[in-house]
Structures are given as structure tokens and as C-alpha cells.
Write a protein that holds these residues in place. Structure first.
Motif, short mmCIF file in Angstrom:
data_model
loop_
_atom_site.label_atom_id
_atom_site.label_comp_id
_atom_site.label_asym_id
_atom_site.label_seq_id
_atom_site.Cartn_x
_atom_site.Cartn_y
_atom_site.Cartn_z
N ARG A 1 1.15 -1.12 -0.02
CA ARG A 1 -0.12 0.10 -0.05
C ARG A 1 1.06 1.10 -0.11
N PRO A 2 0.81 2.25 -0.96
CA PRO A 2 1.38 3.42 -0.78
C PRO A 2 1.32 4.09 0.39
N THR A 3 2.25 4.60 1.25
CA THR A 3 2.29 5.43 2.40
C THR A 3 2.21 6.72 1.88
N PRO A 4 1.25 7.59 2.88
CA PRO A 4 1.24 9.09 2.39
C PRO A 4 2.68 9.79 2.95
N PRO A 5 3.11 10.53 1.97
CA PRO A 5 4.49 10.95 2.34
C PRO A 5 4.75 12.06 3.34
N GLU A 6 5.52 12.49 4.05
CA GLU A 6 5.78 13.75 4.87
C GLU A 6 6.19 14.51 3.89
N PRO A 7 5.41 15.90 3.78
CA PRO A 7 5.54 16.71 2.79
C PRO A 7 6.75 17.30 3.12
N MET A 8 7.64 17.59 1.78
CA MET A 8 9.04 18.09 2.07
C MET A 8 9.07 19.74 1.58
N ALA A 9 9.78 20.48 1.99
CA ALA A 9 10.24 21.85 1.71
C ALA A 9 10.40 22.07 0.21
N PRO A 10 9.75 23.20 -0.52
CA PRO A 10 10.06 23.23 -1.96
C PRO A 10 11.58 23.01 -2.36
N ASP A 11 12.33 23.61 -1.48
CA ASP A 11 13.96 23.48 -1.81
C ASP A 11 14.68 22.41 -1.37
N ASP A 12 13.87 21.36 -0.96
CA ASP A 12 14.36 20.04 -0.23
C ASP A 12 15.29 19.34 -1.68
N PRO A 13 16.51 19.12 -1.36
CA PRO A 13 17.20 18.58 -2.49
C PRO A 13 17.04 17.09 -3.06
N ARG A 14 15.97 16.68 -2.31
CA ARG A 14 15.39 15.25 -3.01
C ARG A 14 14.49 15.40 -4.18
N TRP A 15 13.86 16.57 -4.27
CA TRP A 15 13.04 16.82 -5.31
C TRP A 15 13.98 16.54 -6.71
N PRO A 16 13.10 15.76 -7.73
CA PRO A 16 13.73 15.89 -9.01
C PRO A 16 14.01 17.29 -9.57
N PRO A 17 14.81 17.34 -10.76
CA PRO A 17 15.23 18.51 -11.07
C PRO A 17 13.95 19.44 -11.63
N ILE A 18 13.17 18.85 -12.32
CA ILE A 18 11.99 19.52 -12.90
C ILE A 18 11.04 20.15 -11.93
N PRO A 19 10.36 19.44 -10.97
CA PRO A 19 9.50 19.90 -9.84
C PRO A 19 10.32 21.06 -9.00
N ALA A 20 11.70 20.86 -8.78
CA ALA A 20 12.43 21.57 -8.11
C ALA A 20 12.53 23.04 -8.68
#
Length: 440
Positions: free
Chosen positions: A348-367
Motif C-alpha cells: 500500500r502506498p504510504t502517505p508522504p511526509e511533505p517536503m520543503a520546496p527547496d528540499d534537495p531530494r526533489w527531481p530537477p523539474i519539480p524543483a
């Protein structure tokens, strides 16, 4: 009804709509209680008793699987004293109020009242004690809810989006990953950022052909297409799946016609056939991509009013869900969806803990997109800025969307709103259109 900061000129959108408290309060009162909302993906509730809590502003809704064919939704409030019955996601056959222990089955029936002899009969009527139902319909691998019992059926409000993605077999997509971001911006501002491709050259320059490194610029259409596929796949973290990239890599030595148009058509047809064959051989319910091309179902992004996007590419897709938290705060969620063989078990997909918009884990395009939005929200407060001035030819979806919102805030009937909604359930980069709602 008067709508503050209504759109008076279709190509000029007043800035106050994106932070004014009165406007936000009207959305809470007149928009969100009347629209179909994506409450969860069905993979979140695979077995009877699995449930999720869906929240929209002050409203909390339980979405629960009753059996293999049935999903129901209820207001998340005890019928005794109003306490929330659940928080978050889980699995249970009985909802137990944490305050006094009253119980309800997943079919909504009350099953236990502590010391019932202490209550007058009229307060224990079985029909009155049932959990209060919320409209719930299933489509596209998701459960959708509407807080208005008198709203039109989901399908009426989803065309032509629904028919397009029925052909694309979107219901067979499954979650590969799911992430969330808390953005310090208005929810409609975040939505509008994905309604046009006009921002791509400045915001996403790596997607332009001219950005292809010299070291990879070997002659041939295949190399250019592979560069784009890899860049978009890596940039979105899965919008073009790595499986499809590998399939394309296997075709890069194929002979192509000398004529550029014929070469493009030959490459696309061969790649589509190869991708379809590979996924069908694994048992996936995969549409015929060349048949979709022949039918004109080729757009890389489509919007479904009021808060959902799908971005399909080859076998896979990204999807977005956007929800308001406050006038200038938004929860933005991204799913990476793909074709997974039906015999392959996934959790089952686990609801994610929201990240900040500048979190380095974001892929380049959404970042890159997220980097623009907080700056835009701050800029709207400038005394030197009055309204967004839109291109009537390529930024029309923003205007069409905002004017449908105004129709809800004005209290227009569904007979007027549904045809207007359907004109926003489109791809991006479209012109301003007459919505049939009156001025402008």
C-alpha cells in the motif's frame, strides 16, 4: 451573488484573488463543497476495512473499502459528540470513537452505544445513528468524493478528460512513488503554473533541443529523442519510465528514411509498437499507443477541474493533486505511475511526509517549478503589480479555470457550470474560450 476580485477582463486576473481572505472564505463555502475531488488512489485501500482520511480545509472524510467492488465515504465525525473517528490511514472493521467508545461498521451502521438505557429513544434511532454518507465514485484507479448530494455524476463533470484516459487505460496504472510539498503559495497559483508550457524555455532549459551536450549530438533522430526521453525521465523522476528508455535504446540503430518527417513517423511508430509489445508480454493492460496517436490522444499533460493533472508518456505518467491549506499555503502532491504486471505484489502506498520546496531530494523539474512559485506569491503583494496579463492564445486555460471558479463563487447552477467545467478539462497551451457563464 457578488464575487470579490472577480475576473472582469478575461486576459487580466486580479492579484488579490491569490491572497485575499474573503475570496478564500468564499472558495471554502461555495467551491470545495460542490466539486469532485480525488480522495485517494485505490491502491491505498486494497482490502475490505482499509481506509484513508481525506481532508479538505475543515472537512474530514473517511474513504473505506467495504468489499472488492464497493468503496464508501463518510463524514469523519462521531454521531454522539462529533469527535473524529479516525486520523490518517489504516485498516479496521469497526470505527471506534476514542471519547466514549461508540462503534460503527465499515458499512456505516452503528454497532455499539455505551449504556444505551441512559438515552431517550429518539437519540438512538438506528437510521439517524448511521455515519453520514459522502458521495463517492470510482474512476481511473482513484476514489473521488463530492460533499454535495445534489452534484451531477462524476462522469458528467470529467468529460472529455475521462474518455481520453479511459482510452489510455489509466485505471491500470499503479504507484511507483508518491511525494508531497508544502508550498507557501495560493493553491490556484500553484495550479496555474502547470497550465502552460510558455515557461519551459526559461524554467526548464534542459528540455530544449539546443541543450543537448555536444558529446551526445551524433547524427540521427534516435539520439535526439533518446536525449529528450532521458532528460524528462530523470527530471521528473519517472514521467518517462527507465524501462521505456531502455526499449528506445534498443532501437537506435534502426534504419530510418532520409526525409525528416518520414523518419520521425517511422521512429515514433516503431517505438510505440516496441513499448506496447514489451509491456503486454509482461501481462500489463497496455493501450495501443499508435492507435491513440491515430485518434489524436497525444497530449503530454491534461487538467481535470478543479485540482488534478495527468502527464502521460509512453507506458507511464505523473499525476498531481493540489489542495489549499490557507490563503497562501498549498499541499502539492506528485505520484509517479507506471504499468506493473498484475501478478507482481506491491505494498500500500504510504502517505508522504511533505517536503520543503527547496528540499534537495526533489527531481530537477519539480524543483525548478517550486523555485518560481514562492517568488511569484511574494511578487503579487507588490504595489507595482495589479493583475496577471495573460496571452489569450497560449495561457487561456488559466483564465478559463479562474472564471469557472468565479461561477461557483457566484452560486451558479450546475446546468451552467458543467459545460464550463468541461471546457477546462483539457490539455495546456489553449486559448481563452467563451464559457457560457456571461461576462466577461
Amino acid at each position: 451573488m457578488n464575487v470579490p476580485w472577480a475576473v472582469q477582463t478575461a486576459d487580466r486576473i486580479p492579484k488579490q484573488r491569490y491572497y485575499d481572505a474573503e475570496f478564500f472564505a468564499l472558495e471554502k463555502e461555495r467551491l470545495w463543497p460542490r466539486v469532485w475531488q480525488m480522495a485517494c488512489r485505490l491502491e491505498e485501500i486494497p482490502k475490505p476495512g482499509d481506509y484513508v482520511e481525506y481532508e479538505i480545509l475543515d472537512e474530514s472524510v473517511i474513504v473505506v473499502r467495504v468489499d472488492a467492488e464497493t468503496v464508501r465515504a463518510y463524514h469523519n465525525a462521531c454521531r454522539h459528540r462529533g469527535v473524529k473517528l479516525v486520523e490518517g490511514n489504516g485498516s479496521r472493521r469497526t470505527f471506534v470513537c476514542p471519547f466514549h467508545g461508540w462503534c460503527w461498521g465499515i458499512d456505516g451502521r452503528n454497532t455499539f452505544v455505551l449504556r444505551p438505557e441512559e438515552f431517550d429513544d429518539h437519540n438512538l434511532d438506528p437510521d439517524d445513528l448511521r455515519l453520514v454518507s459522502v458521495r463517492c465514485e470510482l474512476w481511473g484507479g482513484c476514489a473521488w468524493i463530492n460533499l454535495d448530494d445534489d452534484a451531477p455524476p462524476l462522469r458528467d463533470c470529467f468529460e472529455p478528460f475521462a474518455s481520453i484516459y479511459d482510452a489510455w487505460k489509466v485505471e491500470s496504472l499503479r504507484v511507483e512513488w508518491w511525494q508531497a510539498c508544502r508550498l507557501p503559495v495560493n493553491w490556484r497559483l500553484a495550479t496555474a503554473a502547470f497550465m502552460e508550457g510558455y515557461h519551459v524555455p526559461q524554467t526548464h532549459p534542459q528540455l530544449l533541443p539546443s541543450s543537448q551536450p555536444e558529446t551526445t549530438r551524433r547524427p540521427g533522430l534516435a539520439q535526439t529523442n533518446l536525449y529528450f526521453m532521458r532528460t524528462l525521465g530523470e527530471g521528473m523522476g519517472g514521467m518517462i519510465h527507465e524501462n521505456d528508455v531502455r526499449i528506445a535504446e534498443g532501437l537506435q540503430t534502426m534504419e530510418l528514411p532520409a526525409d525528416p518527417a518520414a523518419a520521425t513517423a517511422t521512429w515514433r511508430t516503431a517505438l510505440n509498437d516496441a513499448i506496447v509489445s514489451w509491456h503486454r508480454a509482461r501481462g500489463c493492460d497496455m493501450p495501443d499507443l499508435n492507435e491513440l496517436d491515430r485518434r489524436g490522444i497525444v497530449d503530454a499533460i491534461n487538467f481535470c477541474f478543479p485540482h488534478y493533472f495527468l502527464l502521460p508518456q509512453y507506458s507511464s505518467a505523473s499525476s498531481y493533486r493540489i489542495r489549499p491549506l490557507a490563503p497562501e499555503e498549498t499541499l502539492f502532491e506528485i505520484w509517479s505511475l507506471t504499468r506493473i504486471p498484475p501478478d507482481q505484489v506491491t505494498g500500500r502506498p504510504t502517505p508522504p511526509e511533505p517536503m520543503a520546496p527547496d528540499d534537495p531530494r526533489w527531481p530537477p523539474i519539480p524543483a525548478q517549478d517550486f523555485s518560481n512559485l514562492p517568488r511569484q506569491q511574494r511578487g503579487l503583494h507588490s504595489k507595482g503589480f495589479e493583475y496577471m496579463r495573460l496571452s489569450s492564445r497560449i495561457e487561456g486555460l488559466i483564465s478559463n479555470f479562474e472564471r469557472v471558479v468565479d461561477g461557483f463563487l457566484a452560486g451558479l447552477p450546475y446546468e451552467a457550470l458543467v459545460p464550463a467545467i468541461q471546457k477546462t478539462n483539457t490539455t495546456i497551451d489553449v486559448p481563452i474560450v467563451d464559457l457560457g457563464l456571461g461576462a466577461p
